[in-house]
Scaffold this motif. Structure first.
Motif, mmCIF file in Angstrom:
data_model
loop_
_atom_site.group_PDB
_atom_site.id
_atom_site.type_symbol
_atom_site.label_atom_id
_atom_site.label_comp_id
_atom_site.label_asym_id
_atom_site.label_seq_id
_atom_site.Cartn_x
_atom_site.Cartn_y
_atom_site.Cartn_z
ATOM 1 N N LYS A 1 0.812 -1.217 0.000
ATOM 2 C CA LYS A 1 0.000 0.000 0.000
ATOM 3 C C LYS A 1 0.850 1.273 0.000
ATOM 4 C CE LYS A 1 -3.998 -2.096 2.276
ATOM 5 N NZ LYS A 1 -4.933 -2.020 3.433
ATOM 6 N N ALA A 2 2.090 1.167 -0.472
ATOM 7 C CA ALA A 2 2.963 2.337 -0.588
ATOM 8 C C ALA A 2 3.263 2.595 -2.055
ATOM 9 C CB ALA A 2 4.254 2.102 0.193
ATOM 10 N N ASP A 3 3.861 3.751 -2.335
ATOM 11 C CA ASP A 3 4.232 4.096 -3.705
ATOM 12 C C ASP A 3 5.543 3.446 -4.130
ATOM 13 O OD1 ASP A 3 1.985 5.706 -3.914
ATOM 14 O OD2 ASP A 3 3.055 7.509 -3.237
ATOM 15 N N PHE A 4 6.104 2.627 -3.250
ATOM 16 C CA PHE A 4 7.356 1.937 -3.534
ATOM 17 C C PHE A 4 7.246 0.511 -3.013
ATOM 18 C CE2 PHE A 4 7.506 4.543 0.261
ATOM 19 C CZ PHE A 4 7.814 3.627 1.248
ATOM 20 N N GLU A 5 8.076 -0.343 -3.539
ATOM 21 C CA GLU A 5 8.026 -1.762 -3.176
ATOM 22 C C GLU A 5 8.967 -2.056 -2.014
ATOM 23 O OE1 GLU A 5 6.050 -4.106 -4.508
ATOM 24 O OE2 GLU A 5 5.130 -2.554 -5.769
ATOM 25 N N PRO A 6 8.583 -2.975 -1.135
ATOM 26 C CA PRO A 6 9.527 -3.403 -0.091
ATOM 27 C C PRO A 6 10.667 -4.202 -0.721
ATOM 28 C CG PRO A 6 7.569 -4.787 -0.045
ATOM 29 C CD PRO A 6 7.287 -3.681 -1.035
ATOM 30 N N SER A 7 11.839 -4.126 -0.092
ATOM 31 C CA SER A 7 13.009 -4.856 -0.570
ATOM 32 C C SER A 7 13.477 -5.798 0.528
ATOM 33 C CB SER A 7 14.126 -3.869 -0.948
ATOM 34 O OG SER A 7 15.262 -4.550 -1.417
ATOM 35 N N ASP A 8 13.214 -7.069 0.344
ATOM 36 C CA ASP A 8 13.524 -8.039 1.396
ATOM 37 C C ASP A 8 13.841 -9.383 0.757
ATOM 38 O OD1 ASP A 8 13.626 -9.241 4.069
ATOM 39 O OD2 ASP A 8 12.359 -7.568 4.691
ATOM 40 N N THR A 9 14.071 -10.384 1.605
ATOM 41 C CA THR A 9 14.387 -11.716 1.095
ATOM 42 C C THR A 9 13.160 -12.314 0.415
ATOM 43 O OG1 THR A 9 13.737 -12.854 3.123
ATOM 44 C CG2 THR A 9 16.006 -12.048 2.987
ATOM 45 N N PRO A 10 13.360 -13.221 -0.540
ATOM 46 C CA PRO A 10 12.209 -13.852 -1.206
ATOM 47 C C PRO A 10 11.263 -14.547 -0.209
ATOM 48 C CG PRO A 10 14.224 -14.310 -2.408
ATOM 49 C CD PRO A 10 14.638 -13.644 -1.140
ATOM 50 N N GLU A 11 11.840 -15.117 0.846
ATOM 51 C CA GLU A 11 11.001 -15.818 1.819
ATOM 52 C C GLU A 11 10.085 -14.854 2.555
ATOM 53 O OE1 GLU A 11 14.578 -18.033 0.803
ATOM 54 O OE2 GLU A 11 14.336 -16.029 1.658
ATOM 55 N N ILE A 12 10.614 -13.717 2.974
ATOM 56 C CA ILE A 12 9.808 -12.723 3.689
ATOM 57 C C ILE A 12 8.728 -12.159 2.773
ATOM 58 C CG2 ILE A 12 9.861 -10.426 4.744
ATOM 59 C CD1 ILE A 12 10.918 -12.515 6.603
ATOM 60 N N LEU A 13 9.102 -11.801 1.554
ATOM 61 C CA LEU A 13 8.134 -11.225 0.626
ATOM 62 C C LEU A 13 7.032 -12.233 0.291
ATOM 63 C CD1 LEU A 13 10.543 -9.315 -1.778
ATOM 64 C CD2 LEU A 13 9.131 -8.361 0.052
ATOM 65 N N ALA A 14 7.405 -13.499 0.133
ATOM 66 C CA ALA A 14 6.402 -14.521 -0.174
ATOM 67 C C ALA A 14 5.439 -14.708 0.995
ATOM 68 C CB ALA A 14 7.087 -15.843 -0.507
ATOM 69 N N ARG B 1 -4.902 1.037 14.642
ATOM 70 C CA ARG B 1 -5.215 2.471 14.702
ATOM 71 C C ARG B 1 -4.179 3.280 13.923
ATOM 72 N NH1 ARG B 1 -6.795 1.129 20.135
ATOM 73 N NH2 ARG B 1 -4.726 1.701 20.940
ATOM 74 N N ASP B 2 -2.916 2.931 14.098
ATOM 75 C CA ASP B 2 -1.858 3.632 13.374
ATOM 76 C C ASP B 2 -2.045 3.486 11.859
ATOM 77 O OD1 ASP B 2 -0.785 4.318 15.798
ATOM 78 O OD2 ASP B 2 0.960 3.001 15.662
ATOM 79 N N LEU B 3 -2.391 2.292 11.431
ATOM 80 C CA LEU B 3 -2.589 2.065 10.005
ATOM 81 C C LEU B 3 -3.737 2.902 9.457
ATOM 82 C CD1 LEU B 3 -1.959 -1.775 9.672
ATOM 83 C CD2 LEU B 3 -0.740 0.033 8.462
ATOM 84 N N THR B 4 -4.777 3.055 10.244
ATOM 85 C CA THR B 4 -5.907 3.879 9.816
ATOM 86 C C THR B 4 -5.460 5.320 9.583
ATOM 87 O OG1 THR B 4 -7.507 2.490 10.992
ATOM 88 C CG2 THR B 4 -8.189 4.741 10.462
ATOM 89 N N VAL B 5 -4.671 5.854 10.516
ATOM 90 C CA VAL B 5 -4.178 7.224 10.351
ATOM 91 C C VAL B 5 -3.229 7.316 9.156
ATOM 92 C CG1 VAL B 5 -2.879 9.097 11.437
ATOM 93 C CG2 VAL B 5 -4.466 7.730 12.797
ATOM 94 N N LEU B 6 -2.331 6.359 9.021
ATOM 95 C CA LEU B 6 -1.407 6.358 7.886
ATOM 96 C C LEU B 6 -2.163 6.321 6.563
ATOM 97 C CD1 LEU B 6 1.335 3.884 9.200
ATOM 98 C CD2 LEU B 6 1.621 6.335 8.848
ATOM 99 N N ASP B 7 -3.235 5.524 6.505
ATOM 100 C CA ASP B 7 -4.010 5.400 5.276
ATOM 101 C C ASP B 7 -4.843 6.641 4.989
ATOM 102 O OD1 ASP B 7 -3.037 2.860 4.794
ATOM 103 O OD2 ASP B 7 -4.751 1.823 5.690
ATOM 104 N N GLN B 8 -5.433 7.226 6.028
ATOM 105 C CA GLN B 8 -6.410 8.292 5.825
ATOM 106 C C GLN B 8 -5.812 9.693 5.910
ATOM 107 O OE1 GLN B 8 -9.657 7.616 8.548
ATOM 108 N NE2 GLN B 8 -10.227 5.663 7.604
ATOM 109 N N ALA B 9 -4.845 9.900 6.807
ATOM 110 C CA ALA B 9 -4.289 11.242 7.013
ATOM 111 C C ALA B 9 -2.838 11.356 6.558
ATOM 112 C CB ALA B 9 -4.396 11.626 8.490
ATOM 113 N N GLY B 10 -2.143 10.241 6.496
ATOM 114 C CA GLY B 10 -0.766 10.244 6.024
ATOM 115 C C GLY B 10 0.261 10.182 7.132
#
Length: 477
Positions: A403-416, A454-463
């Motif tokens: 849900k960001a404008d950039f992709e996470p960069s991690d190990t294939p196992e974590i991303l999967a 709750r934090d995710l709600t604020v991040l999604d709605q207010a930034g």
């Protein structure tokens, strides 16, 4: 003056005579040259050590020939802030007085054992360098691993009936000295070198654990030509570093006299227990990096310097240090506060362009190593959640949910693993309870799941900026 007419750095630029070799150094890379060799230069400048370094190239390919082409001289460029003052200086380092390439001339390497002046062995062979290779044999010329090569040199020294060394590895692994000694003793057993040699290792050699800390960006490629014009000579091995340095060494206090770094004004600590200092660095330097990275990137900020020049984020980072981290680290508060102020200076260094995207690599394992210990100590002490670290956790979950404008960069196992859960209605619960991410089930911490939601709600709605401003104002996100 054109580049073609500039003289290459050479022995004519020396201000000091070559000193007897007192140090064997495994590794010739940027860090050791701007850290260990620079410190030896400072002692020599003040007549406190009067010793030189013989550099051993630990792998087949390296830069020792480039060093020899410059008569083992190079320039250290210091740029940044220290104690509130801007630093821009350069110095020709003269502490290296020769190089050895075991892959070309193994006997010259073993001959180092004959020199009675040599007291110290330093190394930085990368984190993977202090490792055991079962294929190494005493008859190899040379052995593949650094501990294998060192064992061969120590055995040669033992056979000559000479004194041992002060062995000070600088590889970035915890308990590096103990680990190196353990592997050497393993080789001594595997190679049937005898109880006498084992006793000599244990009784005549001191192995120190270390924590090294100095940001060394390395060769300033974008400015090298201009710097050479300014200095009046060519230098293919110039190395840039920040002014800040700390060298924590765990071991016998006699090292203070043998290696008078502190007398030369170097920020060195010789201690019986380096773990509090390691915790300090990981908590107060690496921790805020790992906190600021996801939140600031969500707010459109891309470097550490820009974080520190932003009023909202500066306060956020400062308050994390003083309210959430410092109270959890077992060292004197004044010492921690001094270190924190130094870290902020380093973060603000206008000469280091430290991208948050690089800090974000493998963020999940970094959160576990750098922030989760502080989180747990804070909860145990205060019986409540650390707001800023918790917001960072929520920011990571937002990013790894796609849900960001950039992709996470991690190990294939974590991303999967995140791909499997990121669309679930109970995504936060599934992520927090996955001990493959955090080493434990985080839902056991009272209120954490609800706060992350709750934090995710604020991040999604207010930034992200609004979330930071809410905490800065002393309220909930």
């Amino acid at each position: 003056m054109s580049e073609a007419t500039l003289e290459r750095l050479n022995a004519n630029f020396r201000k000091q005579a070559k000193y007897p070799t007192k140090v064997i150094q495994f590794g010739e890379g940027n860090f050791l040259r701007a850290f260990v060799d620079w410190q030896i230069q400072q002692m020599n400048n003040q007549g406190l050590f009067n010793g030189g370094v013989k550099v051993v190239q630990p792998i087949d390919k390296g830069m020792t020939k480039m060093l020899d082409e410059q008569d083992d001289l190079y320039t250290v460029l210091l740029e940044g802030k220290l104690a509130g003052k801007k630093v821009q200086s350069h110095e020709v380092v003269e502490s290296i007085n020769g190089t050895v390439r075991p892959y070309e001339d193994f006997q010259s390497y073993l001959d180092l054992a004959k020199d009675d002046n040599i007291q110290f062995i330093f190394s930085n062979t990368t984190e993977a360098g202090i490792s055991y290779d079962a294929n190494d044999k005493l008859t190899d010329q040379p052995q593949n691993s650094y501990p294998g090569k060192l064992t061969a040199l120590l055995y040669e020294r033992f056979k000559l009936g000479k004194k041992g060394f002060q062995i000070i590895p600088c590889e970035l692994i915890n308990h590096n000295g103990n680990t190196l000694k353990k592997i050497i003793l393993q080789y001594a057993a595997d190679w049937n070198l005898g109880q006498g040699f084992i006793d000599w290792i244990n009784q005549e050699n001191d192995f120190y654990a270390t924590l090294v800390d100095r940001i060394v960006p390395g060769y300033p490629r974008d400015r090298a030509a201009d710097l050479e014009q300014e200095w009046g000579y060519r230098d293919s091995l110039m190395v840039k570093a920040e002014p800040f340095l700390i060298f924590v060494i765990e071991g016998d206090q006699k090292l203070k006299q043998l290696l008078p770094l502190k007398d030369a004004g170097i920020n060195v600590v010789v201690t019986d227990d380096m773990q509090p200092y390691r915790n300090r660095k990981v908590s107060l330097l690496n921790g805020p990096h790992t906190t600021m990275s996801p939140i600031a990137r969500l707010a459109g900020i891309d470097t550490v310097g820009k974080v520190m020049n932003d009023k909202d984020f500066y306060k956020f980072v400062n308050d994390e240090m003083y309210q959430e981290i410092i109270p959890t680290v077992q060292l004197p508060q004044a010492e921690l506060e001094t270190y924190a102020e130094g870290v902020k200076e380093r973060f603000e260094n206008p000469f280091v362009n430290h991208e948050l995207a690089s800090i974000a690599l493998n963020s999940i394992s970094k959160f576990q190593a750098r922030l989760l210990p502080t989180f747990k100590r804070y909860v145990a002490k205060n019986n409540k959640l650390p707001q800023r670290i918790t917001l960072a956790l929520a920011a990571y979950l937002k990013i790894y949910a796609g849900k960001a404008d950039f992709e996470p960069s991690d190990t294939p196992e974590i991303l999967a693993a995140f791909d499997k859960i990121k669309g679930a209605t109970d995504y936060v619960q599934l992520a927090l309870q996955n001990d493959a991410f955090w080493g434990e089930d985080l839902t056991k911490y009272a209120g954490l799941e609800a706060q992350v939601n709750r934090d995710l709600t604020v991040l999604d709605q207010a930034g992200a900026r609004q979330a930071v401003q809410n905490i800065n104002a002393g309220g909930e996100v």
